[in-house]
Design a protein around this motif. Structure first.
Motif: not given
Length: 1600
Positions: A914-921, A938-950
């Motif tokens: 879904v998200q994270g990193e992978f390495t190909f050779t 680097k892999v990001l999730a699809d859609g648009v990011l919402n950011y929250y901070h507490t």
């Protein structure tokens, strides 16, 4: 009686001889009739020869001769003085006549000034007075040694590493050890890097490197070395160059002759992998006329030419060619006759083309990518005829009855010698204006003909005319005048040694005009007397030998003279000669290709003197062929060594051009340049101090009026020297010593060949791979291996060697190495993709095997495990966009390549995470070569990011025990709602990170160098933002150091990045010392930014790390002087430009965001008080007055600030608290306007407490909502806190602490990000305030907190954080497991201290109504994406016109600095140079910058008003990506109040519907140009064995 007669006769003869000057011209009868007698002059007693200049640390040698002794002994003292200070002296006793060398050592620290050399002939050691005394001025040269600076290459681009060496050598080429201070100066002249007191290594030099910023000042940079009392410079070019999608390289010969039939060139076009471009091209040749008749008259008189802009070449003749098809390369040509015909249309009557510059402007288009690239190159047409040059001076002197040797060089106009030419050089002689003699002819040898001209007795002048093959156009004339001697006495010196070399003897032959008993000679070199002696003569001829030493390299002279007694005269001659010593330490290198047949690595074998230190460097041949080198050549070495001898004149030399880059000196012996004894000694670099007569030709000229004497009488003006007009018609004295034409600098076009060609990627290839330094082994060899770049480039590898015994040696001929490998691959893929997107990994395979062999290459995409899978295409290219067939395991295909062929093979993969990193050779192998490439995506999730901070401050000082609220993760546990179509969020996209850091100031270095993207998730393309990056890291460094938690490795890394940040900041600096917000906004300046920069740079001047981070004081001085100049008579600073931060405007005039003088003046005043008096010069004299005026202005205005202007009150209160007035009344007024909730803060409107909710009596913290005035409130409260500290609160100690603590807590509760508050300025001021708070907080001596956490979503997750006195400034963090990112986090803490706990949550959504809302859902901006359309092959071109408009007019009628960010679909790119050109075009007046990075394009607007502001851009698909994500974010916000924003979504369903074959992302797609028809092979051991067997079989068959 006989003996007495003899003695008396000798005495009488001496008396007569001494009286001869008075007797000359009298008849015998006049002498007899004279009754009063004649005065007998005193015979000369001494001659002191000294060099004309002195250097520090020099063993200064003087040749002293005592001609006769009138006393038993004389003590001769020679000293060098400056004023009343004696710097060196030598004392020697003479008890008999004779000559000796006297030595004295000049101090190494001698400074420039007026020096004198003093000679004292003392009796009885000085007690008996002086026998003679003499003194005169002597020149001073501060240079003790030569410092050569070698660069890895002469041209760099942004972001590259610069390698350089500093090689100090003595004049004898031996290494000079010691300390050096090195500066790197950018084009502004200010150093951006310094190394203080570096010691040379054991090899004798210093090697360093530094990194260029990604946005430095472009232009001429320099390496400056301060060493041995002197400054040395080496310049290099830094240029802006962005990788194009395909590279266009236009090459042509830099120079051609005008006898050619065609003008030719070559075009090479390759995409970034190196694969040839297929498309069409057009070439336009522009013919720029030379600045010579008759073209200069045309250019001046014809209106078309006279009115053109300097850069406009369109008015000149042009020829055009169109190529409908090409693949990679075009060899183009234009016929000379066609060119000449075109030129005659513009310039009638043109007979030739020499001097014309042919500029080829090329435009090439790639058909597949539908992209166009341009380039240019030019060639200069030279006159093909031969020209003659007299080697040496055209004005000379000669001795009667002698032989004068002249050398005539025959060369072409480009400086190359005439070779293999049967034509001859003729000379004719004219004695004293008589008719020319019969011609004398000689053929040239290596371009030079030598003529020995016998001078008949009695000749006063001679004129020599040289022609080439009787061509009158090649005529050159030389003038020689007889040497002047009143007694007609002469001495001449010649040599029979043809090639003088170090450590060998040189034979000299001396001839005098009559017999003399004794002659004197000295060998003079490098501005010093090396050898001196007197020789007894037994005839008029003398032959003797002198041993040549390294101190005589490269040019030396012998000075011979005798003293004529009747009449008295010093008779002198000199001979200048070249000593070959620059090749005394040979170094050679060879390349061994037998160690690695794959050519992946390269072994270099160097041969040099055992124990010497060898160093290597390489540069691309593309630069070398344009006349550029690494800064260290034999010619440069000779030029430098000759400088020690100046102003003396050396041997004749001719510099030949061997190629466009290589030159070689040829030296020839030369006789003296003087016309009399005085000028001869002067040209030899000697001072003569004597009581003997030193003859000088009669001089009746007025030197004060700029007149100088001719040789044979008359005067000329000094400004008439070397003007090509013989103002001394009889001897041409005004044309003597003129500079000869240097073939390296025929005109600006030869000197700047590199600027006559457009840039290509190969110009900037990193040459650091060959930057090596090694000690030579005892066997005289050294071997090492390096790995050259893959690209098929030709490299020029050079070497040097430094030996303690033999000094510096240079490799005479550099190695040309073709780095082309037999087979290799270049792999390209995007850095970031979105989940579910299928990426075609571009693998370009190259075959550079032998010309007649094709190869088979096995390509393998390695198994991706559980990270990614291979996308399979079915027969006929049938596949699905959303759900294609995928497979795991290795995937292989065979590629057949013809010789010299390259192919693109696309291997499509799709991520399974879904998200994270992978390495190909990817691997490629053939029968004798293998290549491997690995890349991380680097892999990001699809859609648009919402950011929250507490944020939450755990205060275990305020409370002995504290009930800590739970942290609520705002992501629901279910992403679907029953019976609702849309998802609440993208499943698996949620990330929850808990972070803690001790104390209340900064989380420390959570990145190596933190920038706005790391801290605020915002760009930093303006000057203030870049300075924030610098200041934030600087404050973090200082805070960690104050708390004794700064490891050395963290310090060194941070300082290295700060040096790079300084480079970037200077790109915003203007020539007057001010700073502009945007680098392309040349017409603007910012007092606000300039004050911020001055304050920050001053704070960076920290003594303990000044060795690694050097901020020049004169840089701060210049800024301060500019700030002082902008202050008006009232003491205020008024904003000159756009107000970017609305806090510095006024509420009353907020409709137009007009800047207000009060906050700006307070801001500048704070900066000036922070700087204190750490300035110099004009800045020191103005800063105190400026601060006083500003403080008085603010004190007056403080009573007029309305209560609504909280920020004005806060910043003014703090500014005045720093002044001597320290007004408390305004602070009291501010304090009365405080706002209270749970804590104390200051704002123009209320800031709600951070949200929380109670469930079952438990408090749960919710993310805070960014407010429209977060920045305003934070900065106001921070200034109030610092003013509170300065004023010691309200006077009551307990209340003071409570108030400070309340403001401290409130500031920390305002954190919208782990490292910051709202934006840049408020964050920095808050950090300063919190840092000052910690310094007055009495409860920080004990620190030990243990924090434990657990998640309600899973019982398996627990996290523990321990904060101690040794680590609390470092941030600790932990992630909630990805499958359990929901629920709450329970927190408990125990111990003593404070720690800042923060929860950062991100989640992706797919629908606009799920985007995070603004404060009270206010719409601040209107944001639309108009005219978004896709075109080209399968929607490969994206064009978009986003528009923004300010709509929240209740706040103001316009926004502050506004940023628009648009996310671009994966695989599409926008070229940064096109964006910069768009900004510079001023199509959008308030658009100040645009840039593309991180898959987004960012636009910066100075402001946005209520009218629509639209920008246009085009993005091209470069990486084939199928099943592209649908939703993309674009948002607009006020940079300094980001709570005022608008975030929206635009969709690209067309990309979503494209399968991998629609984007040609697989080699299996039959209708794509990159279809590979080879069989597909599923990897297995058996099939792999078959493949290997197949290759072996083919290899055996081919080789038998």
């Amino acid at each position: 009686m006989e003996k007495l007669f003899v003695v008396s006769g000798v005495i009488l003869a001496m008396m007569v001889g001494l009286a001869m000057p008075q007797l000359m011209g009298l008849t015998r009868q006049q002498i007899i009739d004279n009754q009063s007698g004649y005065q007998v002059e005193r015979a000369p007693t001494y001659i002191i020869m000294t060099p004309r200049k002195v250097r520090p640390n020099q063993v200064f040698q003087v040749f002293a001769t005592i001609l006769r002794l009138e006393y038993s002994e004389i003590s001769l003292r020679v000293s060098i003085i400056k004023g009343n200070t004696e710097f060196a002296e030598s004392l020697m006793k003479f008890d008999q006549p004779g000559s000796r060398i006297m030595q004295m050592l000049m101090p190494a620290n001698a400074q420039a000034g007026r020096y004198k050399i003093k000679v004292e002939g003392m009796l009885d050691g000085g007690a008996g007075g002086y026998a003679f005394y003499n003194e005169t001025d002597i020149a001073f040269d501060a240079k003790q040694a030569s410092v050569f600076i070698q660069l890895s290459k002469p041209i760099y681009r942004q972001g590259q590493s610069v390698h350089f060496r500093v090689i100090p050598i003595l004049p004898d080429l031996k290494p000079m050890y010691g300390s050096l201070t090195i500066y790197v100066n950018d084009p502004s002249g200010f150093p951006v890097r310094r190394w203080l007191g570096l010691q040379t290594n054991a090899g004798g030099f210093v090697s360093q490197n530094f990194t260029l910023s990604d946005q430095p000042n472009y232009g001429n940079w320099s390496i400056q070395v301060d060493a041995y009392g002197y400054q040395y410079y080496k310049y290099f070019q830094v240029e802006e160059y962005w990788d194009p999608r395909f590279d266009l390289n236009v090459t042509t010969s830099p120079y051609i002759w005008d006898n050619m039939d065609y003008v030719r060139g070559r075009l090479n076009a390759n995409i970034t992998t190196g694969k040839p471009v297929t498309g069409n091209a057009e070439i336009t040749m522009t013919l720029v006329p030379p600045n010579r008749p008759p073209f200069d008259a045309y250019m001046k008189n014809q209106q078309t030419f006279a009115n053109r802009e300097p850069w406009d070449y369109s008015v000149f003749p042009q020829l055009y060619k169109y190529y409908e098809y090409f693949q990679g390369t075009i060899d183009f040509e234009f016929e000379r006759q066609e060119i000449l015909t075109k030129v005659r249309e513009y310039f009638p009557g043109t007979l030739d083309l020499y001097g014309f510059e042919c500029i080829f402007n090329v435009s090439a288009r790639d058909w597949f990518f539908n992209m166009t690239q341009t380039g240019f190159a030019s060639t200069v047409i030279f006159d093909p005829r031969v020209k003659l040059v007299f080697i040496g001076d055209n004005v000379r002197t000669f001795k009667p009855d002698s032989v004068m040797t002249i050398y005539v060089a025959a060369m072409y106009h480009d400086g190359t010698p005439v070779k293999s030419d049967l034509r001859r050089i003729q000379i004719q002689k004219s004695y004293q204006g008589s008719q020319n003699t019969a011609p004398e002819e000689k053929m040239t040898v290596e371009g030079v003909a030598q003529f020995d001209i016998e001078i008949p007795p009695g000749m006063q002048s001679i004129e020599i005319t040289a022609t080439y093959d009787y061509d009158i156009l090649t005529r050159k004339v030389m003038k020689a005048t007889v040497y002047k001697s009143p007694s007609e006495s002469y001495i001449s010196v010649r040599t029979s040694t043809e090639h003088p070399k170090v450590n060998e003897f040189m034979i000299f032959h001396v001839k005098t005009s009559h017999f003399v008993p004794k002659i004197f000679y000295q060998i003079v070199a490098q501005g010093n007397i090396l050898i001196g002696d007197e020789l007894e003569m037994i005839s008029r001829h003398k032959t003797f030998a002198v041993a040549l030493s390294p101190e005589m390299v490269p040019t030396a002279r012998i000075v011979v003279y005798f003293l004529q007694t009747s009449p008295e005269e010093m008779v002198v001659d000199t001979l200048n000669f070249f000593v070959n010593g620059t090749r005394n330490n040979p170094v050679n290198a060879v390349i061994n290709k037998g160690k690695d047949f794959t050519l992946h690595t390269l072994e270099i074998n160097a041969i040099a003197e055992p124990g010497s230190y060898v160093a290597f460097a390489a540069m691309p041949n593309d630069l070398y062929s344009k006349g550029m080198n690494d800064g260290l050549t034999e010619n440069n070495l000779i030029d430098e060594l000759v400088s020690y001898d100046e102003p003396a004149r050396g041997s004749y030399r001719q510099l030949w051009r061997l190629s466009d880059t290589e030159y070689e000196y040829k030296f020839y012996a030369s006789s003296g340049y003087g016309v009399d004894a005085n000028s001869t000694f002067r040209h030899a670099g000697l001072l003569v101090m004597s009581d003997a007569n030193l003859y000088t030709v009669e001089d009746t000229c007025n030197w004060e009026h700029g007149e100088r004497p001719c040789f044979t009488g008359g005067c000329y003006k000094i400004n008439e020297t070397c003007n090509g007009i013989t103002n001394c018609p009889n001897d041409w004295a005004d044309e003597q010593g003129c500079t000869k034409e240097d073939p390296r600098y025929v005109d600006d076009r030869t000197m700047n060949m590199i600027y006559r060609v457009s840039r290509s990627l190969r110009f900037y290839e990193d040459s650091g791979w060959a930057w090596q330094e090694k000690f030579v082994k005892p066997d005289g060899m050294v071997q090492f291996r390096v790995e050259p770049p893959k690209f098929p480039l030709t490299w020029i590898i050079n070497a040097l060697s430094v030996s303690r015994e033999n000094g510096l040696g240079l490799m005479q001929t550099p190695i040309r190495y073709d780095a082309t490998r037999y087979m290799y691959i270049i792999v390209e893929a995007p850095e970031v993709i979105i989940r579910g997107e299928q990426v075609g990994v571009r693998v370009t395979v190259f075959n550079y095997w032998y010309n007649d062999d094709y190869i088979e290459v096995l390509l393998t995409m390695k198994d991706g495990g559980d990270k990614y899978r291979y996308v399979w295409v079915n027969d006929m290219g049938i596949t699905s966009a959303y759900a294609p067939r995928t497979e795991s395991g290795d995937h292989q295909t065979i590629v057949f390549l013809e010789p010299g062929e390259s192919k693109d093979i696309f291997l499509p993969i799709v991520s399974t995470i879904v998200q994270g990193e992978f390495t190909f050779t990817v691997t490629a192998q053939c029968f004798m070569e293998r290549d491997i490439y690995t890349k991380t995506i680097k892999v990001l999730a699809d859609g648009v990011l919402n950011y929250y901070h507490t944020p939450y401050l755990i205060d275990m000082i305020r409370y002995g025990s504290e009930t800590i609220p739970h942290l609520q993760i705002v992501i629901p546990d279910q992403f679907v709602v029953p019976e609702v179509r849309y998802h609440l969020y993208v499943p698996g996209s949620g990330i929850a990170e808990v972070s803690l850091f001790g104390d209340v100031v900064t989380p420390g270095f959570f990145k190596l160098y933190m920038n706005c993207e790391d801290i605020f998730r915002k760009p930093y393309g303006a000057g203030e933002m870049n300075m924030f990056n610098f200041a934030y890291n600087l404050l973090t460094l200082k805070f960690k150091k104050t708390n004794q938690q700064l490891p050395p490795d963290v310090l060194s890394t941070a300082l290295r990045y700060l040096n790079v940040g300084l480079q970037r900041q200077l790109s915003y600096m203007k020539d007057d010392g001010s700073f502009k917000m945007f680098r392309d906004d040349e017409n603007s300046t910012s007092v606000w930014l300039s004050a911020f920069v001055a304050k920050t740079l001053h704070e960076a001047r920290f003594g303990e790390w000044e060795r690694d981070l050097f901020i020049p004081i004169n840089l701060i001085d210049k800024i301060v002087v500019w700030l002082c100049s902008k202050q008006n008579e009232t003491g205020a600073w008024y904003p000159e430009d756009q107000i970017y931060d609305r806090k510095f405007s006024t509420i009353a005039g907020s409709n137009n965001l007009l800047g207000h003088q009060v906050p700006l003046t307070a801001y500048v005043l704070i900066a000036l008080y922070k700087i204190k008096t750490d300035v110099s010069g004009a800045a020191l004299s103005c800063i105190d007055k400026s601060r006083t005026l500003a403080a008085e202005f603010l004190s007056r205005e403080s009573y007029n600030i309305p209560n609504e202007e909280i920020f004005h009150l806060a910043i003014t209160s703090y500014a005045l608290s720093l002044s001597q007035q320290k007004s408390r009344s305004i602070f009291d007024k501010l304090w009365s306007l405080q706002m209270k909730s749970n804590e104390i803060y200051f704002s123009d409107s209320a800031i709600p407490d951070n949200p929380s909710e109670f469930i079952n009596a438990l408090r749960y913290l919710l993310p805070r909502i960014e407010q429209m005035n977060d920045g305003y409130a934070v900065q106001s409260t921070a200034y109030a806190l610092m003013a509170h500290i300065k004023h010691n609160g309200m006077g009551v100690e307990t209340d003071t602490k409570i108030q400070r603590d309340a403001m401290m807590r409130w500031l920390n509760y305002m954190r919208n990000f782990v490292g910051g508050m709202a934006s840049t300025q408020d964050t920095l001021v808050a950090m300063e305030a919190l840092s000052e708070f910690t310094q007055v907080d009495p409860n920080r001596n004990v620190f030990n907190i243990l924090v434990s956490m657990e998640a309600s979503s899973t019982p398996t997750w627990h996290s523990y954080f321990e904060m101690t006195k040794t680590n609390y400034t470092e941030m600790q963090h932990s992630y909630i497991p990805q499958d359990f990112t929901y629920g709450t986090i329970g927190v408990s803490a125990q111990g003593v201290g404070r720690t800042m706990m923060q929860l950062t949550t991100t989640v992706h959504v797919e629908y606009p109504w799920l985007l995070k809302k603004t404060q009270d859902e206010i719409q601040f901006f209107e944001l639309t994406a108009e005219n978004t359309r896709f075109s080209g092959r399968n929607d490969s071109v994206m064009e978009m016109t986003p528009c923004v408009r300010w709509v929240y007019t209740d706040k103001s009628m316009e926004s502050g600095l506004t940023v628009l960010e648009v996310d671009i679909p994966t695989g599409f790119v926008i070229m940064n140079h096109t964006l910069r050109d768009y900004v510079r075009s001023r199509q959008v007046p308030n658009l100040k910058r645009a840039e593309f990075y991180y898959n987004k394009v960012v636009f910066y607007f100075s402001h946005v008003d209520t009218t629509r502001t639209c920008v246009k851009f085009r993005a091209d698909r470069w990486y084939p990506v199928a099943n592209g994500t649908i939703q993309h974010r674009y948002r607009v916000y006020d940079y300094y109040e980001p709570g005022m924003h608008n975030t929206s979504i635009y969709t690209t369903y067309n990309n979503f519907n494209l399968n991998i074959c629609y984007v040609c992302g697989s080699y299996q797609c039959p209708y794509c140009p990159y279809f590979n028809s080879a069989s597909l092979i599923k990897a297995s051991l058996s099939l792999l064995a078959l493949i290997i067997g197949f290759f072996v079989k083919r290899y055996v068959l081919r080789t038998t």
